[in-house]
Design an enzyme around this catalytic site. Sequence first.
Site, PDB file in Angstrom:
ATOM      1  N   GLY A 162      -1.686   6.137  27.674  1.00 33.13           N
ATOM      2  CA  GLY A 162      -1.993   6.052  26.259  1.00 33.13           C
ATOM      3  C   GLY A 162      -1.235   4.913  25.625  1.00 33.13           C
ATOM      4  O   GLY A 162      -0.419   4.264  26.257  1.00 33.13           O
ATOM      5  N   SER A 163      -1.511   4.665  24.339  1.00 33.08           N
ATOM      6  CA  SER A 163      -0.853   3.580  23.610  1.00 33.08           C
ATOM      7  C   SER A 163      -1.324   3.588  22.175  1.00 33.08           C
ATOM      8  O   SER A 163      -2.306   4.252  21.820  1.00 33.08           O
ATOM      9  CB  SER A 163      -1.184   2.207  24.217  1.00 33.08           C
ATOM     10  OG  SER A 163      -0.764   2.089  25.541  1.00 33.08           O
ATOM     11  N   ASN A 164      -0.616   2.820  21.349  1.00 32.93           N
ATOM     12  CA  ASN A 164      -1.116   2.384  20.051  1.00 32.93           C
ATOM     13  C   ASN A 164      -1.260   0.868  20.110  1.00 32.93           C
ATOM     14  O   ASN A 164      -0.410   0.186  20.687  1.00 32.93           O
ATOM     15  CB  ASN A 164      -0.134   2.720  18.926  1.00 32.93           C
ATOM     16  CG  ASN A 164       0.176   4.201  18.834  1.00 32.93           C
ATOM     17  OD1 ASN A 164      -0.698   5.043  19.037  1.00 32.93           O
ATOM     18  ND2 ASN A 164       1.431   4.528  18.536  1.00 32.93           N
TER      19      ASN A 164
END
Length: 760
Positions: free
Chosen positions: A248-250
């Site tokens: 995941g990430s932003n």
Amino acid sequence: MPTDSTRPAARSGAPAGTTKLFGAFRLALRAWGGALRTGAPEPLDLQARLSMVAADGAPVESPVVIRWSDQQIPFIEAESDRDLAVALGIVHAHLRLAQIEMMRRVATGRLSETIGAAAFPLDQGLRTIDFMSAGRQAARALSPEAEAWTRGFLDGLNHQIAAVRKQPHEFEVLGIEAAPWSFEELMAVTRLASTDFTWRVWMQLMKLRARSDWSDTWARLIGEELPEPSLAGGGIAAAGLEFFGRGGSNAYAVSGARTAGGKPILAGDPHLPLQLPNMWLIAGMKSPTLHAVGMMVPAVPVLGLGRNRHIAWGGTNLHAASSELVDLGPEPAGLTSRTERIRVRWGRDHEIAVRDSPVGPVISDASVLRMGQGRAVALHWIGHRASDEVSALLNVARARDWQGFLGALDGYAVPGLNLVYADADGHIGEAMAATLPRRPHARADDLISQPEALDHWRSLATTRGLPHRLDPEEGYVASANNAPPRSDIQISRFFSPDDRVNRLRELLGQAEGLTVGGIIPLQWDVLSPPALRLRDRLLPILVEAQGVDNAFANALRGWDGRYSEDSAGALAFELLVFHLVRRLHEGQVRDVYLASWDPWPLLHRDLDTIPRDRLVPVMAASAGAAGRPFRRLRIWGNAHRLRLGHALSRLPLVGGRYLVEERPIGGSNETLMKSRHGFSGGRHTVTFGSQARHIFDMADEDENHFVLLGGQDGWLGSSTFADQARLWREGRHLRVPLRPETVRAEFPHVTEIRPAGPGG
């Protein structure tokens, strides 16, 4: 050759549960003994570490200059692209030799050689997936330029390994030695780094699928009023895939209309396991066709995110539907079988039969996936096909504009990414980097598809055929593993909740005169509006409950929705939800909550459907049970803990040598400052979350800022092993300039990589 649907038995007696347990105990004992024998890692300052770079006799045509920052971040200047690739290989082996060796052993299914019988089931699964074969397919697709680049990187890797005089501490503890890499092994690791997020979902759901109430459970998870589930976990196999893939990430880009410099700013923070060494390293580079700074996955020879003089890019995992589990039927046809020998340290070697079908490996044969003894199931994965991600990402790093960026990605396949874009001309955009089957939108009846589902794989969509947009009206783009806009084909069945992306949209929509310094509070934001909405639904029920501790109730009532370290309200909320779910549901129904990444919609549905006269006494009992740990822990940071250390920090007695820090940490599962946790009734350790950050200001080529939770160097004892942890904690970053003259002024340590003389 076996052609029926039963799982073939491993020859030579595959390790049974007792044997694996004994093997795990023996591993811990041997590792503990090795750590005692070798003593604590030797402290090494930066100059001592840089003296270990294999600078002489390198396989380069001309001298290459590497300038290092005080944090051992390299900026490489080479006179040819191939020499740059060689120097990058040297850098990766120098900084992360032990880490990439373990990656190689995972990719080739050779963990049992290192840690014994405990790893046998995982090795069996890895051999079945067969990253080596996937890597060979990727190698077939490489352009001549990409192959030359990758082989140059490999030559640099092996040059540094050949020059090793002192083995990494981990090698001494585990009793292994550095060895040269083959091209096939390197390509297998690139495929390992491209694992499909969906596999981790399957591993978790397989535990539920084996139950008698699976149909009802699946219907509960994907009911019409809920999105299909976003799930994670699944034990040792899922943990391994999570570590090497992008979970995941932003990522976001803001237009110049919202920034102080009048040009876009692009930023993000990848989310991966919180363990040392970090799964990223920072690098800058300049050659005739490449001039960029960014972050790389160790042993992968291209930038994963970064910027050049013209554009910047970052991204998040798309959670793309680039795999399919396929039911091969009661009498599968066309199966082939091969025998693989798995060497087991401190035990007997074992031979296993690995079966392949025309659509992919028979993944149900891998015991680690817990599919049971039923029908044969194959894994159909786009990563088993030929695709050239090396060329794609090299060309992204060379791109000068939006069309060049899209064109570079059009042959990209795995892992599926949602990329954000910004350029020095003022444009921002968003595009999907993936190759996907043209599967129509439809609710899935099960995790496992029937063979006719593969009809959709006859036609594939690539980046230009997937949703993308340039310069949206709102003046920003944001991605947080959320569902993208609906398109003609199904991108995925499993996305993260919209909590993070909605928070990003709220904050970016308010931005005016944004600077690099203004981005940092976004990266540390711990507000959760969905948690606050759930709290507001729980409070009226709590008011009706009898005997609730006043301090507990007041903390919950006064909570502002922020998961800050010193928040009593966040602690009260999480403890209450934990005990409420335990009392509302038992056994198999509760397992659905424990499996779900986003269980709150399920709890909202409970509050809608369970009679009040049952909810109130359950709430009273839950608040009473939550009150005891609340009085002991008092604030969120006393329960929610970061334990930052090397894997060896888990060893008894000597583990403290390898532990960097144990401390409170803010954030939660779906706050922007992500620090994932499960349901917890007390103190717990965060194992996954934000572990690297980057900011690129397109108004200035030198305003590129990075920080790792940990450090650049993977060498235990190095002064730069964890020197960035404090910077990360304090919200500070390191500048990595793009202009060579600025690099010369700010990166004071120089290594010259010299070619071999005329005599070799």
